[in-house]
Design a protein around this motif. Structure first.
Motif: not given
Lengths: 230, 212
Positions: A134-135, A138-139, A125-126, A130-132, A123
């Motif tokens: 990308x999140x 990266x996470x 990251x968003x 970040x798009x879903x 959350x």
């Protein structure tokens, strides 16, 4: 000493297991993610199907593969007609059997580690843009890396030891589908092969142990002293 | 910059209702613990979709449930400073700070968000020496400052601050409070500020949303 024949058995086993794990990894991770993060009708059923090879007798799994993927099976005939691909009596068949048997262990390990990734970080990251996807990249993906490695290693070890489904589906053909456990079993059926059986058994143990140690080392290096594979 | 927040959201037995329009650059949300202050921020950030809501910041519509408009979280440009900071544990402080900036691309003319200079943020929050550290090695005050800096550096239109002084000792909270005032004055970023402490709120703003 280890003979040329025994070396070829080891090489075949490693080839079958590596191919099986490489092919299964993306499937297993996707299943693990879906089971950990999504709520949908039929989730329980999917969960049960994934875990089936863990509880069904391996011979039955092998028989199911034979029915589905055999030359006359619904999927097998398609593979044969369209791609000229035959799995039965072929090392690729042994890899498929190993894949299916390793899948539940891999999914379990990966799912645990995805569960352990704090969704609140996703959350965060968003909110940072970040798009879903990308999140996820990266996470979730890097934070679940220990589980990916653990799953790969457990799956690899399971593949190396796979016996029942392999001998049922891919048969016990020297140089083609006779992996370490099948060779050991075959050696036990004939007199005078005790030496070979002992050597192959010791090699099996060493390979499995090495896989565990390597993965433990990888996870520790990635995540510091606190992380463990097992 | 203006905040227009109308929302109604039911969580369990409790219903949160807000109808607030203000041109103040800092709006405080107060109320006893458990009254849904954080839920309001989550609604504004898009992490929760309220049962009913109309929200706009500076005239830009974030959510309008009646018209079926809901900007995705990543497009709302909210700099959210969570109460539990939520620094990414697998990235060093520098990577945490760069996370939002890297995704949004700095210097994008379309972002109305105050053109926040990274050096100024590092300066105001006094975090220069922390870049190479891992979040796990930071103190409570440092974590809070890095979390605020990360939100600011993502180029937000506005900040959401959730109890930014919680779990800080007296000296630290004065320090962070001063920084928030400096951010407001020097960087000019509008804020929604959640706090349960009336004194803290009184010092910062006249514009208050009280939840019961």
């Amino acid at each position: 000493m280890i003979t040329a024949l025994e070396w070829s058995i080891i090489a075949l086993s490693l080839k079958v297991s590596l191919v099986a794990i490489t092919l299964t990894m993306p499937v297993a991770y996707t299943l693990a993610w879906v089971l950990a993060r999504r709520r949908f009708p039929g989730r329980f059923l999917l969960d049960a199907m994934v875990h089936l090879p863990l509880v069904v007798p391996p011979v039955v799994t092998g028989w199911l593969l034979l029915v589905l993927l055999g030359r006359n099976g619904p999927i097998g005939s398609m593979l044969d007609n369209w791609f000229g691909l035959t799995l039965v009596f072929h090392w690729t068949g042994a890899a498929v059997a190993a894949s299916v048997m390793a899948l539940p262990l891999m999914v379990r390990a990966m799912r645990l580690s995805i569960d352990a990734v704090d969704r609140r970080l996703v959350g965060a990251a968003r909110t940072l843009g970040a798009t879903p996807w990308q999140a996820f990249r990266t996470i979730t993906l890097p934070l679940s890396l220990p589980g990916i490695l653990a799953g790969a290693v457990l799956g690899f070890a399971r593949s190396l030891g796979e016996f029942g489904a392999t001998i049922t589906f891919a048969s016990n053909i020297p140089g083609e589908t006779r992996t370490l456990p099948l060779a050991i079993y075959t050696g036990l059926q004939v007199p005078g092969a005790e030496g070979a059986v002992t050597r192959l058994a010791i090699i099996s143990i060493i390979l499995s142990l090495t896989a565990l140690v390597v993965s433990e080392w990888l996870v520790r290096r990635a995540n510091g002293g606190g992380a463990h594979v097992l | 910059m203006s905040f227009d927040i109308v929302l109604r959201h039911r969580i369990g037995e409790r219903t949160i209702e807000i109808d607030h329009h203000s041109d103040a650059s800092l709006i405080a949300i107060t109320g006893p613990s458990g009254c849904g202050k954080t839920s309001v921020l989550n609604c504004v950030a898009g992490l929760i979709t309220p049962d009913f809501g109309k929200m706009a910041v500076g005239g830009r519509i974030l959510l309008d449930t009646e018209r079926n408009i809901a900007l995705p979280i990543e497009s709302r440009r909210a700099g959210y400073v969570f109460q539990d900071a939520r620094l990414f544990p697998h990235m060093r402080v520098a990577a945490n700070l760069a996370y939002g900036a890297r995704l949004r691309g700095t210097g994008d003319a379309s972002t109305q968000g105050a053109a926040i200079d990274a050096d100024a943020v590092v300066d105001v929050l006094d975090i220069k020496g922390l870049a190479e550290r891992w979040p796990a090695t930071l103190s409570g005050g440092e974590i809070r400052r890095v979390a605020i800096a990360r939100a600011l550096m993502s180029g937000p239109d506005f900040l959401l601050l959730d109890e930014p002084l919680a779990s800080l000792d007296k000296a630290r909270s004065v320090e962070v409070l001063c920084m928030i005032e400096r951010i407001q004055q020097e960087l000019g970023v509008p804020m929604l500020y959640v706090s349960h402490d009336p004194a803290e709120v009184a010092r910062l703003t006249q514009s208050i949303i009280k939840l019961a």
